[in-house]
Design a protein around this motif. Structure first.
Motif, PDB file in Angstrom:
ATOM      1  N   ALA A 117       0.840  -1.210   0.000  1.00  0.00           N
ATOM      2  CA  ALA A 117       0.000   0.000   0.000  1.00  0.00           C
ATOM      3  C   ALA A 117       0.867   1.250   0.000  1.00  0.00           C
ATOM      4  CB  ALA A 117      -0.896   0.007   1.236  1.00  0.00           C
ATOM      5  N   ASN A 118       0.341   2.304  -0.584  1.00  0.00           N
ATOM      6  CA  ASN A 118       1.037   3.590  -0.586  1.00  0.00           C
ATOM      7  C   ASN A 118       0.778   4.292   0.756  1.00  0.00           C
ATOM      8  OD1 ASN A 118       2.090   6.109  -1.092  1.00  0.00           O
ATOM      9  ND2 ASN A 118       1.268   6.229  -3.170  1.00  0.00           N
ATOM     10  N   PRO A 119       1.818   4.508   1.554  1.00  0.00           N
ATOM     11  CA  PRO A 119       1.587   5.135   2.861  1.00  0.00           C
ATOM     12  C   PRO A 119       1.585   6.655   2.807  1.00  0.00           C
ATOM     13  CG  PRO A 119       3.885   4.483   2.681  1.00  0.00           C
ATOM     14  CD  PRO A 119       3.235   4.123   1.365  1.00  0.00           C
ATOM     15  N   ALA A 120       1.764   7.247   1.605  1.00  0.00           N
ATOM     16  CA  ALA A 120       1.872   8.711   1.507  1.00  0.00           C
ATOM     17  C   ALA A 120       0.625   9.404   2.044  1.00  0.00           C
ATOM     18  CB  ALA A 120       2.135   9.117   0.060  1.00  0.00           C
ATOM     19  N   SER A 121      -0.552   8.819   1.775  1.00  0.00           N
ATOM     20  CA  SER A 121      -1.803   9.435   2.248  1.00  0.00           C
ATOM     21  C   SER A 121      -1.808   9.563   3.769  1.00  0.00           C
ATOM     22  CB  SER A 121      -2.989   8.581   1.801  1.00  0.00           C
ATOM     23  OG  SER A 121      -2.811   7.249   2.268  1.00  0.00           O
ATOM     24  N   LEU A 148       8.326  21.308  11.026  1.00  0.00           N
ATOM     25  CA  LEU A 148       8.366  19.840  11.032  1.00  0.00           C
ATOM     26  C   LEU A 148       7.481  19.289   9.914  1.00  0.00           C
ATOM     27  CD1 LEU A 148       9.442  17.380  12.554  1.00  0.00           C
ATOM     28  CD2 LEU A 148       7.474  17.550  14.103  1.00  0.00           C
ATOM     29  N   ALA A 149       6.312  19.907   9.752  1.00  0.00           N
ATOM     30  CA  ALA A 149       5.390  19.484   8.686  1.00  0.00           C
ATOM     31  C   ALA A 149       6.057  19.636   7.313  1.00  0.00           C
ATOM     32  CB  ALA A 149       4.109  20.318   8.746  1.00  0.00           C
ATOM     33  N   ASP A 150       6.687  20.793   7.085  1.00  0.00           N
ATOM     34  CA  ASP A 150       7.350  21.039   5.788  1.00  0.00           C
ATOM     35  C   ASP A 150       8.449  20.014   5.540  1.00  0.00           C
ATOM     36  OD1 ASP A 150       5.744  23.204   5.447  1.00  0.00           O
ATOM     37  OD2 ASP A 150       7.291  24.712   5.857  1.00  0.00           O
ATOM     38  N   VAL A 154       8.673  13.385   1.532  1.00  0.00           N
ATOM     39  CA  VAL A 154       7.764  12.542   0.743  1.00  0.00           C
ATOM     40  C   VAL A 154       7.896  12.886  -0.746  1.00  0.00           C
ATOM     41  CG1 VAL A 154       5.319  12.067   0.247  1.00  0.00           C
ATOM     42  CG2 VAL A 154       6.118  12.147   2.622  1.00  0.00           C
ATOM     43  N   TYR A 155       7.879  14.187  -1.062  1.00  0.00           N
ATOM     44  CA  TYR A 155       7.960  14.592  -2.472  1.00  0.00           C
ATOM     45  C   TYR A 155       9.341  14.290  -3.060  1.00  0.00           C
ATOM     46  CZ  TYR A 155       3.435  16.849  -1.855  1.00  0.00           C
ATOM     47  OH  TYR A 155       2.108  17.089  -1.611  1.00  0.00           O
ATOM     48  N   HIS A 156      10.373  14.436  -2.228  1.00  0.00           N
ATOM     49  CA  HIS A 156      11.735  14.121  -2.681  1.00  0.00           C
ATOM     50  C   HIS A 156      11.824  12.650  -3.108  1.00  0.00           C
ATOM     51  CE1 HIS A 156      16.162  14.193  -2.658  1.00  0.00           C
ATOM     52  NE2 HIS A 156      16.074  13.008  -2.078  1.00  0.00           N
ATOM     53  N   VAL A 157      11.260  11.776  -2.284  1.00  0.00           N
ATOM     54  CA  VAL A 157      11.308  10.338  -2.581  1.00  0.00           C
ATOM     55  C   VAL A 157      10.548  10.039  -3.877  1.00  0.00           C
ATOM     56  CG1 VAL A 157      10.502   8.078  -1.758  1.00  0.00           C
ATOM     57  CG2 VAL A 157      11.681   9.639  -0.190  1.00  0.00           C
ATOM     58  N   MET A 158       9.397  10.669  -4.045  1.00  0.00           N
ATOM     59  CA  MET A 158       8.626  10.462  -5.287  1.00  0.00           C
ATOM     60  C   MET A 158       9.417  10.964  -6.496  1.00  0.00           C
ATOM     61  SD  MET A 158       4.836  11.631  -4.178  1.00  0.00           S
ATOM     62  CE  MET A 158       3.845  10.727  -3.012  1.00  0.00           C
ATOM     63  N   ASN A 159      10.089  12.106  -6.312  1.00  0.00           N
ATOM     64  CA  ASN A 159      10.920  12.664  -7.384  1.00  0.00           C
ATOM     65  C   ASN A 159      12.040  11.727  -7.797  1.00  0.00           C
ATOM     66  OD1 ASN A 159      10.288  15.164  -8.559  1.00  0.00           O
ATOM     67  ND2 ASN A 159      10.604  16.170  -6.579  1.00  0.00           N
ATOM     68  N   ALA A 182      12.758   5.213   2.747  1.00  0.00           N
ATOM     69  CA  ALA A 182      13.313   6.250   1.867  1.00  0.00           C
ATOM     70  C   ALA A 182      12.894   7.639   2.365  1.00  0.00           C
ATOM     71  CB  ALA A 182      12.839   6.026   0.429  1.00  0.00           C
ATOM     72  N   VAL A 183      11.668   7.764   2.852  1.00  0.00           N
ATOM     73  CA  VAL A 183      11.206   9.053   3.394  1.00  0.00           C
ATOM     74  C   VAL A 183      12.036   9.407   4.634  1.00  0.00           C
ATOM     75  CG1 VAL A 183       9.269  10.254   4.502  1.00  0.00           C
ATOM     76  CG2 VAL A 183       8.865   8.879   2.449  1.00  0.00           C
ATOM     77  N   ILE A 184      12.241   8.427   5.497  1.00  0.00           N
ATOM     78  CA  ILE A 184      13.025   8.683   6.720  1.00  0.00           C
ATOM     79  C   ILE A 184      14.447   9.112   6.351  1.00  0.00           C
ATOM     80  CG2 ILE A 184      14.039   7.535   8.750  1.00  0.00           C
ATOM     81  CD1 ILE A 184      11.341   5.977   8.960  1.00  0.00           C
ATOM     82  N   ALA A 185      15.016   8.432   5.355  1.00  0.00           N
ATOM     83  CA  ALA A 185      16.390   8.774   4.930  1.00  0.00           C
ATOM     84  C   ALA A 185      16.445  10.174   4.314  1.00  0.00           C
ATOM     85  CB  ALA A 185      16.886   7.733   3.922  1.00  0.00           C
TER      86      ALA A 185
END
Ligand code: NAD
Ligand code: IPM
Ligand code: MN
Length: 348
Positions: free
Chosen positions: A286-290, A308-310, A316-321, A341-344
């Motif tokens: 599943a896509n956890p981005a949502s 922190l939100a930014d 998230v967007y970096h990983v998708m990119n 990948a998001v955590i990294a």
């Protein structure tokens, strides 16, 4: 003091995407949050016989914020026979907490432009918000009856209910492009005629905001034909449910769309707009981005932690990119690979 977040992981992919969001929150801001997990939905039925157990509701009422994964079983699930189904539990939670304002931002990040099933030229620049009334309308109106040869539901709206949700939409528009599209079926429905009249009255207090009325059927068409024309879509419960799922075609998947639900003054709840996706549950795909982006909305709207939100949203967007995406977007990444990948990428 740590922020107390009640975690309602729920059913199907709910626990998988929730684990992802909690891992990201913990990595981005260690020791900041206390997570209190409670059974809800099908998990509530398994634990206590009902979709919304009393103890779960009590914990939610005490919380600083609520994160919800998703609820519901596959068609034919035994949960459908419960005295309170998972879906009834969700509606009861929204009603008990008076979460009348459901905010569903629809944005298409650049990384997803080529993945959208709609032509890039049409989708580019899509950035609107669906403001969905969440505690009234045909979902809650009485009487309702399921008979053997006949069934009915009641759609009911009061001026008070329409006014308060309209004000939310106009307030949001004031922070954006100052355009509200109010969506109804005023050529047929009495509730929609009242909706239109009432929204007109609220608009008088917002002279800077342009108000357009649009019938829901043609709005459904325009969402995929001219999505960049919209800024804030204001609509009732059922229309908002349908139009927001339709809007997920623009980014190419339901798996990237978060939401926030607010009352006048109490606790807020953050959840993806999608469901428990029984067709892909238990496979770590599943896509956890949502869910991660729902947590981002929580950081902004409940905790006033915009940096922190930014940071998390950018990761998230970096990983998708980087082209790391899950199967719903045609990629090969698993839920946990995307999450790692998001955590990294935090702080990059
Ligand atoms: P759904 O939103 O669960 O799934 C629709 C489609 O989108 C499926 O093909 C699914 O695999 C896909 N999808 C959804 N989220 C995804 C994600 N994060 N990553 C990848 N793919 C994703 O809708 P449905 O199948 O009509 O409903 C399934 C169950 O969910 C039902 O029991 C329904 O009542 C419930 N539901 C719950 C909520 C909620 O908890 N707020 C919302 C909608 C539906
Ligand atoms: C949503 C869902 C719910 C709704 C269901 C599960 C009751 O579809 O959150 O969009 O219709 O509101
Ligand atoms: Mn829905």
């Amino acid at each position: 003091m740590k922020k107390k977040i009640v975690i309602l992981a729920g059913d199907g992919i709910g626990p998988e995407i929730m684990a992802a969001a909690l891992a990201v929150l913990e990595a981005a801001a260690p020791e900041t949050f206390e997570f209190i997990e409670k059974p809800f939905g099908g998990a509530g039925i398994e634990a206590a016989g009902v979709g919304l157990p009393e103890d779960t509701l009590a914990a939610c009422q005490e919380a600083d914020a609520i994160l919800l994964g998703a609820i519901g079983g596959p068609a034919g699930s035994p949960w459908e026979q419960a005295s309170q189904t998972p879906e009834q539990g969700l509606l009861a939670l929204r009603k008990e907490l008076n979460l009348f304002a459901n905010i569903r931002p629809i944005a298409v990040p650049d990384a997803l432009l080529p993945l959208s099933p709609v032509k890039e030229a049409i989708v580019q620049g899509t950035d609107f918000v669906v403001v969905r009334e969440l505690t009234s309308g045909i979902y809650f109106g009485e009487p309702r009856e399921l008979g053997v040869s006949e069934a009915y539901d009641t759609c009911r709206y009061t001026v008070k209910e329409i006014t308060r949700i309209a004000k939310i939409a106009f307030d949001i528009a004031m922070t954006r492009k100052k355009h509200v599209t109010s969506v109804d079926k005023a050529n047929v429905l009495a509730t929609s005629k009242l909706w239109r009249q009432t929204v007109e009255t609220v608009a008088q207090d917002y002279p800077e905001v342009t108000l357009t009325h649009q019938l829901v059927d043609s709005c459904a068409m325009r969402i995929v034909q001219q999505p960049t024309e919209f800024d804030v879509i204001l609509t009732e419960n059922l229309f908002g449910d349908i139009l927001s799922d339709e809007a997920s075609v623009l980014p190419g998947t339901l798996g990237v769309l978060p939401s926030a639900s607010h009352s006048d003054s109490g606790v807020s709840l953050y959840e993806p707009i999608h469901g428990s996706a029984p067709d892909i549950a238990g496979q770590n795909i599943a896509n956890p981005a949502s869910m991660i982006l729902s947590a981002v909305l929580m950081l902004r709207q409940s905790f006033n932690l915009p940096d922190l939100a930014d940071q998390i949203e950018s990761a998230v967007y970096h990983v998708m990119n980087e082209g790391i995406v899950t199967g719903d977007l045609g990629g090969k990444a698993t839920t946990s690979e995307f999450t790692q990948a998001v955590i990294a990428a935090l702080g990059k």
